[in-house]
Design a protein around this motif. Structure first.
Motif, PDB file in Angstrom:
ATOM      1  N   ASP A  86      24.884  53.856  39.307  1.00  0.00           N
ATOM      2  CA  ASP A  86      24.539  54.779  40.382  1.00  0.00           C
ATOM      3  C   ASP A  86      23.476  54.174  41.300  1.00  0.00           C
ATOM      4  N   GLY A  87      23.781  54.149  42.597  1.00  0.00           N
ATOM      5  CA  GLY A  87      22.839  53.632  43.580  1.00  0.00           C
ATOM      6  C   GLY A  87      23.082  52.193  43.988  1.00  0.00           C
ATOM      7  N   TRP A  88      23.894  51.464  43.235  1.00  0.00           N
ATOM      8  CA  TRP A  88      24.170  50.064  43.562  1.00  0.00           C
ATOM      9  C   TRP A  88      25.177  49.964  44.695  1.00  0.00           C
ATOM     10  N   SER A  89      25.053  48.899  45.488  1.00  0.00           N
ATOM     11  CA  SER A  89      26.057  48.602  46.506  1.00  0.00           C
ATOM     12  C   SER A  89      26.666  47.239  46.207  1.00  0.00           C
ATOM     13  N   ILE A  90      27.883  47.076  46.662  1.00  0.00           N
ATOM     14  CA  ILE A  90      28.629  45.832  46.468  1.00  0.00           C
ATOM     15  C   ILE A  90      29.169  45.414  47.832  1.00  0.00           C
ATOM     16  N   GLN A  91      28.928  44.185  48.224  1.00  0.00           N
ATOM     17  CA  GLN A  91      29.458  43.664  49.474  1.00  0.00           C
ATOM     18  C   GLN A  91      30.527  42.628  49.141  1.00  0.00           C
ATOM     19  N   VAL A  92      31.739  42.853  49.639  1.00  0.00           N
ATOM     20  CA  VAL A  92      32.875  41.973  49.350  1.00  0.00           C
ATOM     21  C   VAL A  92      33.274  41.261  50.640  1.00  0.00           C
ATOM     22  N   PRO A  93      33.035  39.948  50.722  1.00  0.00           N
ATOM     23  CA  PRO A  93      33.445  39.221  51.920  1.00  0.00           C
ATOM     24  C   PRO A  93      34.970  39.096  51.998  1.00  0.00           C
ATOM     25  N   ALA A  94      35.488  39.068  53.205  1.00  0.00           N
ATOM     26  CA  ALA A  94      36.922  38.845  53.410  1.00  0.00           C
ATOM     27  C   ALA A  94      37.332  37.573  52.674  1.00  0.00           C
ATOM     28  N   GLY A  95      38.493  37.619  52.039  1.00  0.00           N
ATOM     29  CA  GLY A  95      39.018  36.453  51.341  1.00  0.00           C
ATOM     30  C   GLY A  95      38.524  36.275  49.917  1.00  0.00           C
ATOM     31  N   MET A  96      37.700  37.204  49.424  1.00  0.00           N
ATOM     32  CA  MET A  96      37.133  37.098  48.080  1.00  0.00           C
ATOM     33  C   MET A  96      37.919  37.989  47.114  1.00  0.00           C
ATOM     34  N   TRP A  97      38.466  37.407  46.040  1.00  0.00           N
ATOM     35  CA  TRP A  97      39.098  38.217  44.983  1.00  0.00           C
ATOM     36  C   TRP A  97      38.005  39.066  44.353  1.00  0.00           C
ATOM     37  N   HIS A  98      38.322  40.341  44.052  1.00  0.00           N
ATOM     38  CA  HIS A  98      37.289  41.241  43.532  1.00  0.00           C
ATOM     39  C   HIS A  98      37.915  42.368  42.726  1.00  0.00           C
ATOM     40  N   ASP A  99      37.091  42.929  41.846  1.00  0.00           N
ATOM     41  CA  ASP A  99      37.460  44.105  41.074  1.00  0.00           C
ATOM     42  C   ASP A  99      36.177  44.801  40.654  1.00  0.00           C
ATOM     43  N   VAL A 100      36.265  46.114  40.463  1.00  0.00           N
ATOM     44  CA  VAL A 100      35.170  46.891  39.902  1.00  0.00           C
ATOM     45  C   VAL A 100      35.765  47.649  38.726  1.00  0.00           C
ATOM     46  N   ILE A 101      35.233  47.363  37.544  1.00  0.00           N
ATOM     47  CA  ILE A 101      35.753  47.914  36.298  1.00  0.00           C
ATOM     48  C   ILE A 101      34.802  49.000  35.804  1.00  0.00           C
ATOM     49  N   ASN A 102      35.340  50.166  35.469  1.00  0.00           N
ATOM     50  CA  ASN A 102      34.527  51.247  34.926  1.00  0.00           C
ATOM     51  C   ASN A 102      34.255  50.942  33.457  1.00  0.00           C
ATOM     52  N   THR A 103      32.993  50.676  33.122  1.00  0.00           N
ATOM     53  CA  THR A 103      32.603  50.368  31.747  1.00  0.00           C
ATOM     54  C   THR A 103      31.928  51.557  31.062  1.00  0.00           C
ATOM     55  N   GLY A 104      31.868  52.676  31.752  1.00  0.00           N
ATOM     56  CA  GLY A 104      31.215  53.854  31.201  1.00  0.00           C
ATOM     57  C   GLY A 104      32.207  54.818  30.577  1.00  0.00           C
ATOM     58  N   ASP A 105      31.699  56.004  30.257  1.00  0.00           N
ATOM     59  CA  ASP A 105      32.544  57.020  29.628  1.00  0.00           C
ATOM     60  C   ASP A 105      32.777  58.223  30.544  1.00  0.00           C
ATOM     61  N   GLU A 106      32.472  58.071  31.821  1.00  0.00           N
ATOM     62  CA  GLU A 106      32.731  59.090  32.831  1.00  0.00           C
ATOM     63  C   GLU A 106      33.344  58.398  34.055  1.00  0.00           C
ATOM     64  N   PRO A 107      33.943  59.157  34.968  1.00  0.00           N
ATOM     65  CA  PRO A 107      34.518  58.521  36.154  1.00  0.00           C
ATOM     66  C   PRO A 107      33.465  57.755  36.958  1.00  0.00           C
ATOM     67  N   LEU A 108      33.876  56.661  37.528  1.00  0.00           N
ATOM     68  CA  LEU A 108      33.043  55.855  38.419  1.00  0.00           C
ATOM     69  C   LEU A 108      33.300  56.374  39.825  1.00  0.00           C
ATOM     70  N   GLN A 109      32.284  56.976  40.432  1.00  0.00           N
ATOM     71  CA  GLN A 109      32.425  57.585  41.758  1.00  0.00           C
ATOM     72  C   GLN A 109      31.890  56.603  42.802  1.00  0.00           C
ATOM     73  N   VAL A 110      32.767  56.192  43.696  1.00  0.00           N
ATOM     74  CA  VAL A 110      32.472  55.112  44.640  1.00  0.00           C
ATOM     75  C   VAL A 110      32.898  55.532  46.035  1.00  0.00           C
ATOM     76  N   TYR A 111      32.143  55.093  47.049  1.00  0.00           N
ATOM     77  CA  TYR A 111      32.716  55.139  48.390  1.00  0.00           C
ATOM     78  C   TYR A 111      32.807  53.713  48.892  1.00  0.00           C
ATOM     79  N   ALA A 112      33.829  53.474  49.716  1.00  0.00           N
ATOM     80  CA  ALA A 112      34.083  52.137  50.252  1.00  0.00           C
ATOM     81  C   ALA A 112      34.218  52.222  51.764  1.00  0.00           C
ATOM     82  N   ILE A 113      33.667  51.236  52.432  1.00  0.00           N
ATOM     83  CA  ILE A 113      33.809  51.104  53.877  1.00  0.00           C
ATOM     84  C   ILE A 113      34.549  49.806  54.131  1.00  0.00           C
ATOM     85  N   TYR A 114      35.683  49.912  54.809  1.00  0.00           N
ATOM     86  CA  TYR A 114      36.525  48.760  55.139  1.00  0.00           C
ATOM     87  C   TYR A 114      36.387  48.448  56.622  1.00  0.00           C
ATOM     88  N   ALA A 115      36.319  47.187  56.950  1.00  0.00           N
ATOM     89  CA  ALA A 115      36.365  46.760  58.346  1.00  0.00           C
ATOM     90  C   ALA A 115      37.179  45.473  58.419  1.00  0.00           C
TER      91      ALA A 115
END
Length: 158
Positions: A86-115
């Motif tokens: 909670d509170g962390w941000s992730i910046q994914v540059p174009a062309g970068m393979w990426h994944d975010v894996i839920n390692t907890g025991d509740e849903p991972l609630q995320v918002y994403a901004i695409y450009a």
């Protein structure tokens, strides 16, 4: 949830409250001419899915849950790894393979901004399977009024 994608018109909403309330894999919350805001809910033990967007930068922020972010230049070369919560941000540059894996025991609630814009305006995917089906069938295409990059490489999923 009370957020509705009103297209490229002025908009304001409580993004943290709407992100936490979103129970869908992906809900497109706002679509502009150059960027898009989506809300995501990743069930415990699941992930966004390993993917690459050759011409799309992404910003993701976690509003609940915990997970692990991986990125790298190839799907079998994920050299970046970071535990996130909670509170962390992730910046994914174009062309970068990426994944975010839920390692907890509740849903991972995320918002994403695409450009640039990546999804159909206002589209809602209850599950990752729904998302994949709509992408394959062409139902999840950016609106014609958005500005899309040139004829570069297509997005890929592992």
């Amino acid at each position: 949830m009370s957020v509705t994608d009103n297209g490229p018109r002025p908009n304001a909403f409580n993004i943290e409250a709407e992100t936490r309330a979103n129970a869908n894999y992906r809900t497109v919350a706002w679509t502009g001419k150059y960027l898009q805001v989506t809300l995501m809910s990743i069930p415990a033990g699941e992930s966004i899915g390993l993917e690459v967007h050759p011409e799309t930068d992404q910003f993701l922020r976690l509003d609940a849950g915990r997970g692990r972010c991986v990125m790298g230049p190839a799907e079998d070369d994920l050299t970046f790894e970071q535990e996130v919560t909670d509170g962390w941000s992730i910046q994914v540059p174009a062309g970068m393979w990426h994944d975010v894996i839920n390692t907890g025991d509740e849903p991972l609630q995320v918002y994403a901004i695409y450009a640039p814009v990546h999804h159909a305006a206002g589209i809602v995917h209850e599950t990752a399977d729904d998302s994949e089906r709509d992408e394959e069938s062409g139902q999840d295409e950016p609106p014609s009024w958005t500005v899309q990059p040139g004829s570069g490489e297509p997005d890929q999923s592992a």
